[in-house]
Scaffold this motif. Sequence first.
Motif, short mmCIF file in Angstrom:
data_model
loop_
_atom_site.label_atom_id
_atom_site.label_comp_id
_atom_site.label_asym_id
_atom_site.label_seq_id
_atom_site.Cartn_x
_atom_site.Cartn_y
_atom_site.Cartn_z
N GLU A 110 -2.59 -13.90 7.50
CA GLU A 110 -2.31 -12.46 7.40
C GLU A 110 -2.79 -11.78 8.70
OE1 GLU A 110 -0.83 -10.08 5.33
OE2 GLU A 110 -1.45 -9.04 7.15
N PRO A 111 -1.87 -11.31 9.51
CA PRO A 111 -2.26 -10.81 10.84
C PRO A 111 -3.26 -9.65 10.82
CG PRO A 111 0.15 -10.90 10.60
CD PRO A 111 -0.43 -11.26 9.27
N ALA A 112 -3.23 -8.83 9.77
CA ALA A 112 -4.12 -7.65 9.73
C ALA A 112 -5.57 -8.03 9.42
CB ALA A 112 -3.61 -6.65 8.70
N ALA A 113 -5.79 -9.26 8.96
CA ALA A 113 -7.13 -9.65 8.48
C ALA A 113 -7.97 -10.28 9.58
CB ALA A 113 -6.97 -10.63 7.32
N ASP A 143 -2.54 -2.01 5.10
CA ASP A 143 -3.73 -2.85 4.98
C ASP A 143 -4.06 -3.13 3.51
OD1 ASP A 143 -3.99 -3.19 7.66
OD2 ASP A 143 -5.62 -1.73 7.92
N ARG A 144 -3.82 -2.14 2.70
CA ARG A 144 -4.09 -2.32 1.28
C ARG A 144 -3.20 -3.43 0.70
NH1 ARG A 144 -6.45 1.97 -2.04
NH2 ARG A 144 -6.49 1.17 -4.15
N ARG A 145 -1.95 -3.40 1.13
CA ARG A 145 -1.04 -4.47 0.68
C ARG A 145 -1.51 -5.81 1.22
NH1 ARG A 145 3.23 -0.99 0.71
NH2 ARG A 145 3.38 -1.08 2.96
N GLY A 178 -4.38 -8.01 -7.35
CA GLY A 178 -5.51 -8.93 -7.21
C GLY A 178 -6.63 -8.36 -6.37
N LEU A 179 -6.33 -7.31 -5.61
CA LEU A 179 -7.37 -6.68 -4.78
C LEU A 179 -8.48 -6.12 -5.69
CD1 LEU A 179 -8.36 -5.61 -2.00
CD2 LEU A 179 -7.01 -3.54 -2.45
N ALA A 180 -9.72 -6.48 -5.39
CA ALA A 180 -10.84 -5.99 -6.19
C ALA A 180 -11.00 -4.49 -5.96
CB ALA A 180 -12.11 -6.72 -5.79
N PHE A 181 -11.20 -3.73 -7.03
CA PHE A 181 -11.48 -2.30 -6.86
C PHE A 181 -12.74 -2.14 -6.02
CE2 PHE A 181 -8.82 -1.89 -10.66
CZ PHE A 181 -8.05 -0.78 -10.30
N SER A 182 -12.70 -1.20 -5.09
CA SER A 182 -13.87 -0.91 -4.27
C SER A 182 -13.73 0.52 -3.76
CB SER A 182 -13.91 -1.87 -3.08
OG SER A 182 -14.78 -1.36 -2.08
N SER A 183 -14.85 1.22 -3.67
CA SER A 183 -14.79 2.59 -3.14
C SER A 183 -14.25 2.55 -1.72
CB SER A 183 -16.16 3.23 -3.17
OG SER A 183 -16.69 3.17 -4.47
N ARG A 184 -14.53 1.47 -1.00
CA ARG A 184 -14.09 1.37 0.40
C ARG A 184 -12.59 1.14 0.53
NH1 ARG A 184 -19.53 -0.91 1.13
NH2 ARG A 184 -20.62 0.43 2.62
N ASN A 185 -11.89 0.79 -0.56
CA ASN A 185 -10.43 0.65 -0.48
C ASN A 185 -9.79 1.96 -0.05
OD1 ASN A 185 -10.79 -1.93 -1.36
ND2 ASN A 185 -9.90 -1.62 -3.40
N ALA A 186 -10.51 3.07 -0.29
CA ALA A 186 -9.98 4.39 0.10
C ALA A 186 -9.77 4.48 1.60
CB ALA A 186 -10.93 5.49 -0.37
N TYR A 187 -10.48 3.67 2.37
CA TYR A 187 -10.33 3.69 3.83
C TYR A 187 -9.04 3.00 4.29
CZ TYR A 187 -15.52 4.23 4.00
OH TYR A 187 -16.80 4.63 3.85
N LEU A 188 -8.47 2.16 3.44
CA LEU A 188 -7.36 1.28 3.88
C LEU A 188 -6.06 2.06 4.04
CD1 LEU A 188 -7.99 -1.74 1.45
CD2 LEU A 188 -8.40 -1.74 3.93
N SER A 189 -5.31 1.74 5.08
CA SER A 189 -3.95 2.27 5.19
C SER A 189 -3.10 1.57 4.12
CB SER A 189 -3.37 1.95 6.58
OG SER A 189 -3.18 0.54 6.69
N GLY A 196 -8.73 -3.62 9.92
CA GLY A 196 -9.09 -2.49 10.77
C GLY A 196 -10.60 -2.33 10.77
N LYS A 197 -11.03 -1.09 10.50
CA LYS A 197 -12.49 -0.84 10.49
C LYS A 197 -13.11 -1.08 9.12
CE LYS A 197 -13.06 2.48 14.24
NZ LYS A 197 -12.46 3.78 14.52
N THR A 198 -12.27 -1.39 8.14
CA THR A 198 -12.76 -1.51 6.77
C THR A 198 -13.20 -2.94 6.48
OG1 THR A 198 -11.19 0.19 6.16
CG2 THR A 198 -12.19 -1.06 4.36
N ARG A 199 -14.45 -3.04 6.01
CA ARG A 199 -15.00 -4.36 5.71
C ARG A 199 -14.99 -4.55 4.19
NH1 ARG A 199 -19.93 -6.68 4.52
NH2 ARG A 199 -20.42 -8.61 5.63
#
Length: 295
Positions: free
Chosen positions: A235-238, A196-198, A182-193, A271-274
């Motif tokens: 979700e604690p990471a958010a 965090d991606r999960r 369900g996560l929308a594709f985004s170039s910034r997803n590359a930053y996620l651990s 984290g640092k990813t918006r």
Amino acid sequence: MEIINRTQRMRSVCRKVRRDQEKTIGLVPTMGALHEGHLSLVREARRMCDTVVVSIFVNPKQFAPAEDFQTYPRDLTKDTMLLADYNVDYIFAPAVEEIYPKGFSTHVEVEGISDQLEGAARPGHFRGVATVLTILFNIIRPDFAYFGQKDAQQTLVVRKLVRDLAFDTEVVVLPTVREESGLAFSSRNAYLSEDDRRAAAVLYRALAHAESAYGEGERNGRKLAELVRADIEREPAARVEYVSVNDADTLAPLERLDDRPVLVSLAVRFGKTRLIDNILLNRTRTGKTGALTSV
Ligand code: AMP
């Protein structure tokens, strides 16, 4: 497929395509690090247009000084390979000085619709977007330009830009493409651990929850926003930056929802990813491909 770095070359190629061959031109503007979301736009451009141009330009003017312009993912080699598979005619990948030569001082501001949501969170962002699109539209003069609903406010800014400045370009907006989670594709997803991606899959779950609450008759805008926020905050990471319920065409905040299309949008940090995401409620889709409407 030809990769073009120079504005003059891009301009003369497009002039020739238009004049000598009377062909339609489709433009897909991107910042590269291409993914399935971008490729859905390319596919539709290929289907609709004789000549397809994909621009790859990480536009410094749409990043604030503290944002990720320097670290934004760039991989022209990989992007080129992907686009070759899609039978793209031209990649326009200019250097920054090619688009903004020394002494550049003209900017385009789409007033009103640029002010809230992403515009409020990222001052100057839409001014940068409107400025670079104006330049790209003037160089390429596309018959059609393709944008993703993922950047909902951007689609409204672009439509207004095209209308107000009388560009001879039709704006085509296509639905958000998502990973299986369900996560929308985004170039910034590359930053996620990986974790965090999960965790970030919560965004779409929360938006889908709002959609089902709306389907069951919830018409209180504030309650819908609260429901989305509460889901994400579990979700604690958010870290929620905003969750907002607005008129999908004007972005006016909505308390009581009626028959008008509604945009539920959010910005959340992992984290640092918006990350941003949104869902449209009550929008009737048109066209076989799910294109949302065109100017
Ligand atoms: P960007 O490279 O992030 O500037 O995005 C270029 C275009 O691709 C914009 O019109 C975006 O809205 C669109 N886009 C980005 N992610 C997605 C996605 N997941 N689904 C559909 N379109 C997208």
